[in-house]
Design an enzyme around this catalytic site. Structure first.
Site, short mmCIF file in Angstrom:
data_model
loop_
_atom_site.label_atom_id
_atom_site.label_comp_id
_atom_site.label_asym_id
_atom_site.label_seq_id
_atom_site.Cartn_x
_atom_site.Cartn_y
_atom_site.Cartn_z
N GLY A 10 0.83 -1.20 0.00
CA GLY A 10 0.00 0.00 0.00
C GLY A 10 0.86 1.25 0.00
N THR A 126 4.93 1.32 6.53
CA THR A 126 3.54 0.92 6.72
C THR A 126 2.85 1.91 7.65
OG1 THR A 126 2.05 -0.73 7.72
CG2 THR A 126 4.33 -0.74 8.48
N ASP A 128 0.45 1.19 9.39
CA ASP A 128 0.00 0.43 10.57
C ASP A 128 1.03 0.39 11.68
OD1 ASP A 128 -2.43 -0.11 9.43
OD2 ASP A 128 -1.88 -2.10 8.70
N ARG A 172 -5.24 -3.76 10.26
CA ARG A 172 -5.68 -5.14 10.02
C ARG A 172 -5.43 -6.03 11.24
NH1 ARG A 172 -6.68 -8.45 5.68
NH2 ARG A 172 -6.39 -6.67 4.28
N GLU A 222 -10.18 -1.48 11.62
CA GLU A 222 -10.89 -2.34 10.67
C GLU A 222 -10.80 -3.83 11.02
OE1 GLU A 222 -9.11 -1.76 6.84
OE2 GLU A 222 -7.09 -2.24 7.56
N ARG A 266 -24.16 6.84 13.44
CA ARG A 266 -23.68 6.97 12.07
C ARG A 266 -22.22 6.52 12.00
NH1 ARG A 266 -26.92 10.75 9.28
NH2 ARG A 266 -29.07 10.40 9.99
N HIS A 272 -8.80 5.07 2.64
CA HIS A 272 -7.55 5.45 2.00
C HIS A 272 -7.17 6.91 2.23
CE1 HIS A 272 -8.54 1.68 0.00
NE2 HIS A 272 -7.27 1.59 -0.32
N VAL A 273 -8.09 7.70 2.77
CA VAL A 273 -7.75 9.08 3.13
C VAL A 273 -6.55 9.10 4.09
CG1 VAL A 273 -8.56 11.12 4.39
CG2 VAL A 273 -10.06 9.99 2.76
N ARG A 275 -3.89 7.35 4.17
CA ARG A 275 -2.55 7.17 3.61
C ARG A 275 -2.31 8.00 2.35
NH1 ARG A 275 -3.21 0.83 2.06
NH2 ARG A 275 -3.80 1.02 -0.12
#
Length: 342
Positions: A10, A126, A128, A172, A222, A266, A272-273, A275
């Protein structure tokens, strides 16, 4: 000496800063030539290259993404992948390869270096922040800043309408983005992959906030999962490294909260914003230092290594060690955040 450079996995802010530092120091101080491989491991697999020189890297320091392109191509899963990479490196007269990426990209570099004699140096990337051999990876700080700003903005609209807002962030297997941005943004609940959550407890925290006329913000990674449940998947397909596409835990959580508490909920999925866009000052600094030290490792012929941040020092660690296990959130750090839940 001719050095190849690739960016895999990514994209994230800071990749161009690494490329710039590698080329600038390599050309100016060591007189090396450089070739960029397009789209991660697809480049050396298919012989798709672009010339890298000082004019090519001028002005790219503040740019997000990567001028070389990226992909999740796994050459180890391709037919005759190793032979094709060796043939293309020989054809392009590439003596060494700098691979910039995360767990998967560097995992390939570790095998190519350790088992097949391809001279590789790794640079950790990364958002993450889940590579165990380095204190921080570039891209993480930018992602946390973006997520924190989003949480700050969501507080005001949540309070205006007195509704629950669930913010889904990337992560992840590791909840570093959720933990850092949730704590910095004043979230009332933070959910991470390392700790399965109790939906009844979350609803109790939500209701306790409404009692004092305060609209709660729930930040969820996520990869977070409820007790007794499974990860929420976007679909069942796998990429070439065997990863499923995550996304949907935020929407699931909002529906459960609304159903159980009767409060409107809500979801905002940052996706993807997190990264994209301009790298933070810290990520530019770290990525630049990684690039400078990576080309030094090439000069020293110290192959099979990854540059890593330890404290304020840049050190070299074996690629096999860097990809052996993921760095996940320690329970004691999560316990610190729990003080603010509810």
């Amino acid at each position: 000496m001719r050095v190849g450079v690739l960016t895999g996995g990514g994209d994230c802010p800071g990749l161009n800063a690494v490329i710039r530092a590698v080329v600038r120091k390599g050309v100016q101080e060591y007189g090396y030539d450089f070739v960029g491989f397009r789209d991660g491991w697809r480049g050396p697999l298919e012989g798709d290259t672009v010339t890298l020189d000082i004019p090519a890297v001028r002005g790219i320091l503040p740019r997000g993404g990567t001028i070389l392109g990226s992909s999740r191509t796994n050459p180890l899963k391709s037919q005759d992948g190793i032979r094709r990479i060796k043939d293309n490196l020989a054809k392009d007269e590439v003596d060494a390869l700098i691979a910039i990426g995360g767990e998967d990209t560097l995992g390939v570099a570790a095998r190519l270096s350790g088992e097949y004699g391809i001279r590789c140096v790794g640079v950790p990337k990364t958002i993450d922040n889940d590579l165990s051999a380095t204190d921080y990876t570039f891209g993480f700080d930018t992602a946390v800043n973006i997520a924190t700003e989003a949480i700050d903005r969501l507080h005001t609209t949540a309070e205006s309408h007195m509704r629950v807002l669930v913010v889904e962030v990337m992560g992840r297997h590791a909840g570093w983005i959720a933990l850092h941005s949730g704590l910095a943004g004043g979230a009332n609940v933070i959910l991470i992959p390392e700790q399965r959550f109790d939906i009844d407890q979350i609803c109790a925290w939500v209701e306790s906030r409404f009692k004092i006329r305060y609209a709660p913000i729930v930040v969820v990674a996520e990869g977070a999962m409820p007790k007794g449940g499974d990860a929420v998947l976007k679909d069942e397909s796998l990429d070439s490294f065997g990863h499923v596409r995550l996304s949907g835990i935020g929407e699931w959580l909002a529906k459960e909260i609304e159903k159980r508490t009767g409060k409107e909920a809500r979801t905002t999925v940052l996706g993807h914003v997190q990264r994209g866009g301009t790298p933070s000052a810290f990520d530019r600094w770290l990525a630049t230092r990684f690039g400078l030290h990576a080309i030094d490792a090439v000069r020293d012929e110290d192959y099979g290594k990854m540059v890593a941040l330890r404290g304020t020092d840049i050190v070299r660690v074996p690629l096999s060690e860097a990809t052996a296990r993921l760095k996940t959130v320690d329970p004691s750090l999560y316990a610190e955040a729990e003080v603010f839940f509810g």
